[in-house]
Design a protein around this motif. Sequence first.
Motif, PDB file in Angstrom:
ATOM      1  N   ARG B   9      22.218 -21.820  40.350  1.00 38.70           N
ATOM      2  CA  ARG B   9      22.323 -23.253  40.425  1.00 38.70           C
ATOM      3  C   ARG B   9      23.311 -23.744  39.365  1.00 38.70           C
ATOM      4  O   ARG B   9      23.161 -23.453  38.192  1.00 38.70           O
ATOM      5  CB  ARG B   9      20.946 -23.862  40.168  1.00 38.70           C
ATOM      6  N   GLY B  10      24.319 -24.433  39.797  1.00 39.71           N
ATOM      7  CA  GLY B  10      25.223 -25.044  38.829  1.00 39.71           C
ATOM      8  C   GLY B  10      24.685 -26.408  38.464  1.00 39.71           C
ATOM      9  O   GLY B  10      24.013 -27.048  39.260  1.00 39.71           O
ATOM     10  N   ASP B  11      24.977 -26.865  37.285  1.00 46.02           N
ATOM     11  CA  ASP B  11      24.439 -28.149  36.848  1.00 46.02           C
ATOM     12  C   ASP B  11      25.029 -29.318  37.621  1.00 46.02           C
ATOM     13  O   ASP B  11      24.435 -30.367  37.722  1.00 46.02           O
ATOM     14  CB  ASP B  11      24.747 -28.353  35.355  1.00 46.02           C
ATOM     15  N   SER B  12      26.251 -29.133  38.109  1.00 40.38           N
ATOM     16  CA  SER B  12      26.938 -30.279  38.696  1.00 40.38           C
ATOM     17  C   SER B  12      26.880 -30.301  40.215  1.00 40.38           C
ATOM     18  O   SER B  12      27.443 -31.184  40.836  1.00 40.38           O
ATOM     19  CB  SER B  12      28.405 -30.288  38.257  1.00 40.38           C
ATOM     20  N   ASN B 318      29.152 -22.068  34.917  1.00 44.01           N
ATOM     21  CA  ASN B 318      28.070 -22.874  34.347  1.00 44.01           C
ATOM     22  C   ASN B 318      27.861 -24.202  35.059  1.00 44.01           C
ATOM     23  O   ASN B 318      26.732 -24.638  35.239  1.00 44.01           O
ATOM     24  CB  ASN B 318      28.330 -23.134  32.864  1.00 44.01           C
ATOM     25  N   ARG B 319      28.960 -24.832  35.451  1.00 40.72           N
ATOM     26  CA  ARG B 319      28.789 -26.139  36.096  1.00 40.72           C
ATOM     27  C   ARG B 319      28.547 -26.026  37.586  1.00 40.72           C
ATOM     28  O   ARG B 319      27.815 -26.812  38.169  1.00 40.72           O
ATOM     29  CB  ARG B 319      30.027 -27.023  35.868  1.00 40.72           C
ATOM     30  N   TYR B 320      29.245 -25.077  38.204  1.00 41.56           N
ATOM     31  CA  TYR B 320      29.193 -25.029  39.664  1.00 41.56           C
ATOM     32  C   TYR B 320      28.409 -23.829  40.184  1.00 41.56           C
ATOM     33  O   TYR B 320      28.180 -23.713  41.380  1.00 41.56           O
ATOM     34  CB  TYR B 320      30.607 -25.008  40.234  1.00 41.56           C
ATOM     35  N   GLY B 321      28.040 -22.919  39.268  1.00 45.83           N
ATOM     36  CA  GLY B 321      27.249 -21.772  39.696  1.00 45.83           C
ATOM     37  C   GLY B 321      28.013 -20.792  40.561  1.00 45.83           C
ATOM     38  O   GLY B 321      27.444 -20.142  41.433  1.00 45.83           O
ATOM     39  N   VAL B 322      29.318 -20.717  40.358  1.00 46.97           N
ATOM     40  CA  VAL B 322      30.086 -19.722  41.109  1.00 46.97           C
ATOM     41  C   VAL B 322      30.796 -18.796  40.123  1.00 46.97           C
ATOM     42  O   VAL B 322      31.255 -19.239  39.068  1.00 46.97           O
ATOM     43  CB  VAL B 322      31.129 -20.375  42.045  1.00 46.97           C
TER      44      VAL B 322
END
Lengths: 189, 996, 97, 417
Positions: B9-12, B318-322
């Motif tokens: 899961r990315g935060d954004s 970290n932000r997008y989970g990729v």
Amino acid sequence: MLSPAIMRSNALSPMQSSSTTAASTTTLSILPDAAKLVFRGKTEAIEAAGAHFGVKPSLEACRFAAVGGRSVHWLGPDEWLFQAVNEDPIEVFGGMSAALQAQACSLVDVSHRSDGIAVAGPTAALVLNHGCPLDLSLKAFPVGMCTRTVLGKASLLLSRSEEQVFHVDVWRSFAPYVWQFLDEARNLS
Amino acid sequence: MTDTYRVRRGDSVENCNAVHFTFDGKSYQGLAGDTLASALIANGVHLVGRSFKYHRPRGFVSAGSEEPNALVGVGATQSRYTPNLLATQVEIYDGLVAESQNRWPSLETDAGFLNEYFSAFLPAGFYYKTFMWPRTAWKKLYEPVIRRMAGLGRAPAEPDADRYTQVFAHCDVLIVGAGPAGLAAALEASNSDATVILCDEQAEMGGSLLSDRSASIDGMQAAEWARAALDELRKRSNVKLMSRTTAFGWYPHNFVGLNERVTDHLSNPAANQPRERLWQVRAKEVVLAAGAIERPLVFTDNDRPGIMLANAARTYVNRYGVVPGKQVVVFTACDSAYRAALDLKAAGAKIQVIVDLRKSVSGHWVDKARAEGIKVRSGSIVRGTSGRLRVKSAQISNAQGGDAETVACDLILMSAGFTPSVHLFSQSRGKLSYSEELRAYVPGESVERERSVGACKGLFALEGVIESGARGGRDAATKAGFSPRGERSYTVSAQSVGADAFIGSVMTDHQAEKRAWVDFQNDVTAKDVRLATREGFRSIEHVKRYTTTGMATDQGKLSNMNALGVVSKQIDVAVPKVGLTTFRPPYTPTTFGSFAGQSRGDLFDPVRKTSIHSWAESQGAQFEDVGVWKRAWYFPQVGEDMHAAVARECKVTRESVGIFDASTLGKIEIVGKDAAEFMNRMYTNAWTKLEPGRLRYGVMLREDGFIMDDGVVGRMATDRFHVTTTTGGAARVLSMMEDYLQTEWPDLEVWLTSTTEQWSVIALQGPNARKVLEPLVEGIDLSADAMPHMSVREGRICGVPTRLFRVSFTGELGFEVNVPAGYGRAVWEAIFAAGKPYGITPYGTETMHVLRAEKGYIIVGQETDGTVTPDDAGLGWAVGKAKRDFVGKRSLSRPALVREDRKQLVGLLTTDPKVVLEEGAQIVLDPTHPIPVPMIGHVTSAYWSATLNRSIALALVRGGRSRMGEELSIPMPDGVIKAKVVDSILFDPKGERLNA
Amino acid sequence: MLLINCPYCGSRPEAEFANGGQAHIARPADPMSLTDDEWAAYLYMRDNIKGLHHERWRHANGCGRFFNASRDTTTDVIKRTYRMGERPEAEHQGAKP
Amino acid sequence: MQKFSALSLLRAGLTGHAGWQRQWRSPEPKPGYDVIIVGGGGHGLATAYYLASRYGVKNVAVLEKGWIGGGNTGRNTTIIRSNYLFDESAGIYEHALKLWEGLSQELNYNVMYSPRGVLMLAHNIHDVQSFKRHVHANRLNGIDNEWLSPEECKEFCPPLNVGGAMRYPILGGALQRRGGTARHDAVAWGYARAADALGVDIIENCEVTDIRRAPTGEVVGVDTTRGSINAKRIGVVAAGNTSTVMNMAGVRLPLESFPLQALVSEPVKPIFPCVVMSNTIHAYISQSDKGEMVIGAGTDVYTSYTQRGGLHIVNHTLDAICELVPAFRRLRMLRNWGGIVDVTPDRSPIVAKTPVSGLYVNCGWGTGGFKATPGSGEVFASTIAKDEPNKINAPFTIERFRDGAVIDEAAAAAVAH
């Protein structure tokens, strides 16, 4: 023969019907006709003019004073605009010129030079700021302030009569532009 | 989830919201909150573009606005197609259509790649050295080919369907950038009564905090803290938060341009939303918290898809989970890449090796990497890579050279440290200073009312960044005149990544022939930069222009410092001495439409119409633009063309009566006891003796002696003049009068008021004019005796007040009825109705032009052009010779203005009366003269005169008044026209009709 | 867009103003007594200062008044504005290299 | 001078481009020269080149305070045309245009002169009259310039908004086919390289701090940041800094320096085939070889040396461009910059001797200097070499302002009625 009141046209009348019915909280409306006189002259004369007119003109820059339907707007250090809503320009002009006969000044009837728009609503300042570069916050542009300024590519006289109500006085041929500009701005803001 | 690169899961992004889009026609699925880049990476796509010159395959280098490679065209329809958008900034929505650019026939197989094979012959500036023979081939052959190869996206083919607006805004404190420094600044500055605007170019505010999983602030994880801080700011009424808003330009006096992207991220924008909004912000104080941009390393073949900035990878994971790759080689000159490696590893990627340029490495992040079992190789470089459409391996060796080890990988991360974003600071004209430690320029002294905080000031440790932001915010609010309430402290727990950095090329001396990219998009290699210096281009501006490094759409955000480094090393001159290319607006490319704002169509310029306009419109009039005014040009009746209409209008006016809307004429009321004296000084004419109730034609000069304006002036009273000006000259004349009055003659008791729009002016002209008017007028005796030509009376017409001029611009008995503009149309209609029995015709400007030309009356701007004196125009009679002075008088006696052979206004009659000359045609004495043919004048006006049943013309001719009767030649492309010089008054020379 | 302090109305955006060129060039009292060179100097010669420059502005879309401004042409910083008839605080200062 | 050609490029390519020499030397200033040119922009470098190549004066130094071509040469929108109205202007600009046509070959440097055509749009009847006056005058002066109907304008430049809803519709245009663009930097570099090859010293980072004069008044040399240099003839070609330099010799000029902004879009594939100018709505546009739309506008209204201007000027320029080509609303501005243009009262240049013996000045090109570069350099070189103006620049004196013999193209074209 028609009466002058019926004969008189306002450059904005066609705009009103063509305006969009915006979801905007800002409304545009046409201000009533008025007798409008430009006074230019020396300070002694302005006091005499105010005394006759029944409204004490502001000597402070960029302020207007109003009593009932009559108001005097400061336009420049030697220039004021006298307005009398729904009064006959000829009568107002005649009375004033007689009162100022001995004074060093100029009085010119400009009742038909401009039309007026009221811009009202909680986002009125924001709508105006789409084309007007002035700081229109209450702090910088309080109720009672007036000034000539620009909106987009037009010049106009802007005054704030209430916290959420601005009056725009604009030369007739520029009035449709200003109306259309504000109408679009309130739709897109 | 079918894609294999979405790891967590990315935060954004919102995991539950699948979003469908296409790229190059292929459908993909992403998540709400993804950028096009993160969504494509999630789908394993790295190849997204081709470079400018060699058409090399390219992938994502960054995750932000500095992206040089991943430029895409977006838009399902031509009217909403936008080229060159950055995939790293495009937010996906359902139905998004994106395509790659600069490739044919496809991204994978691009014919332009042929250039790559000739690259040895296409070094920097190669085009200056060739393509010169044969001479015409540049335009016909070489240039078209070069142009087709160049360019990136394609311009949209249809008019833009969207709207744009602009807003002027004011605030006490403008904060640019909502990362840690900007947020802290906003919290502090707004903890007062100061009005604060905080803007950030990204969709989500928080900047680097959003991709930081290791730091914590006030006990919260960094991103969590950022969101909490934003919540707090949102609650404050004095704060305006603006995301997707780029501060793109700094203009004088703390005026900052912001571009807000309102709808591009929406699948179905509401009809009342503009696509973009241009905010023009005047800020009392500005806090620049623009952050820093990671710098690539310049190594051999560093441009393959799959080679990206370390911090970008950290953002993606970290932000997008990729994860951008699963087998990772990291190449770095600083600690920050270790942090990225650890984050990728935590997400499941395998870190093959961290290759560190530095000889010895130690510290928290290095230790942590080693502790996690990551191999660290110091004093080493990546000296080459392989892989055509995606990187496959890295060759690693010692920094000095030696044997290379090949390591398989699908992702290479690089970091040469950070370059502070000093763009706006530099635009504000603050001086930059070079930091040897950071290998970067940092802000020096401020010129405008601004301060830089955080990473854009060269601070990279989170604690220091926040502290600097907070201090900057307090300082700004204080300097703006406010007292921020109680200082607050921030507990930051973060490990510093230090400030190590590198600029220039890491290539070993043996690699001189290899190519390492400095500017990815423009295909500028270190070799190109070195070549430029060898050829003598040593100023960085020269290097930039010769190689085009830094001139791509990223404006050198990634390349400038490395180019400087290469030049500095090559010519052995310290970096600051090599210079720094100037930072210019905009910070990132900004849409034309947003600069245009609402100025389009009828709002492009006010359309000024008279109060009679609507009547003319209803009569089918054709209009012409005169300045900003619309004027009725002619009134065609059914079946008439312009020629026929004008002939009829002329004829009716001369024979009976015509009516003309002259309302656009400028008008000025000049009042005061010194009014006549003022008129004497402004106009060439004498005014003292003009009696009240009389009119006079006046001419006004510029101080250089040339005609500026003219018009009829009425003396309404001893102390009151009603002045008219030309339509276009009204504002200019009033401004000039005010200038003289205020600055030269403040002692005169006279005041000016514009009355242009107070009066509608209805010209009634023709032998029956009086008969038409008489029944409508009260209080004015219109008879010739009581009201002679050139007089003015006040009274009433149709019951409304009028200033009635007896004046003629046609040569006929004529009146100009001035009535208050609101009554204009009604009075016009009444007069028109009264004229019906006389066959009255409305006429437009064209007929007005013909009628006045028949009489030799000039039009300023047509007979005159800014180089014509009163005498030239035959207006010597209007110059008061006895007057001691008037504006322009002294200039009239300058040598060139008294020459005998000046061009003078005359009439011209063609030998063949059927031939109408062309306005602007040139007049010569000898048409057989070889080119260049000496010209002695030109035709200023030419018409068919229905009255005279022949063509007529006015012309300015050298020594014209002494050439009466002479036959002159007008050579036209299809033959020479002969014409005779005659007096300029061609009709009723004695003026009998005027005085009727 | 410059921010210009109108001596009558206060700070206003440049859009409201018209520039009136170099200040303190008085029109000669008796132009006819001037030589062509003297007249040309009045008409055309300007200091074009690189540095502190005194110029005229008119608050054209405001109070309508002309006034003077002392502006540094190398930075566009306006040091002071003052009314017609008043003198500048410092003479022109060309940034002599 | 190393020969530039496809062959030399090919040869160099095979040897890794190791053999390329400096395009111009970087000499130390000598104690004295026959002629000093102050200002290393296009006009100054061209002057030096023509002094050496056509007038046999080779002991010449060009002194540049920064780097050559760094002023207006590198900041303009590169439009070239010669369809001016008055004989005087047509003469000097056509002289330049003829030189442009063979410049790449003469300098052995591809300056990319591209005669793509310059189309000037008419939006009202006054424009039409004015442009036709130009067309006729140009024809009789042997300068190509033709009138196009709106349809022909559209055919020549398909992206134009002809016939669409427009505040000021396009009523036609005047087209000079030989007009076009050139690569601005290459002009400076090409002249520098060719002048250098003839022995001219190009001295960068050398700012003139004073002009020295003998007690008898004539010039004897200059002081610079790199020492004193003697010369009996000094040509000042310093564009926006002319007033400052001429003040050093006590010469006042009728000049004012204004910011002039220009901008480019991001590059796109070829779509805009020519140069389009519109004086009425104040904008001009062309597409560069790289694909960028190169766009210019009028000057800011106040004098300034800051090389920047206001945002409102950009707004007004781009609203005009978007009116002309509504499809360009979605293009994006990549770079926006300012230059300093010196403007004379009649907007025509001064290329002349000065009241100071041995001092010559070439200035006042306003917004139109780039197109004149070769012609300006050639006639200025002639004037310096012969100590008298030639026929072409003889009208462009300082004295014309005293006499009233102004050459006012703008006044002739722009007065509305």
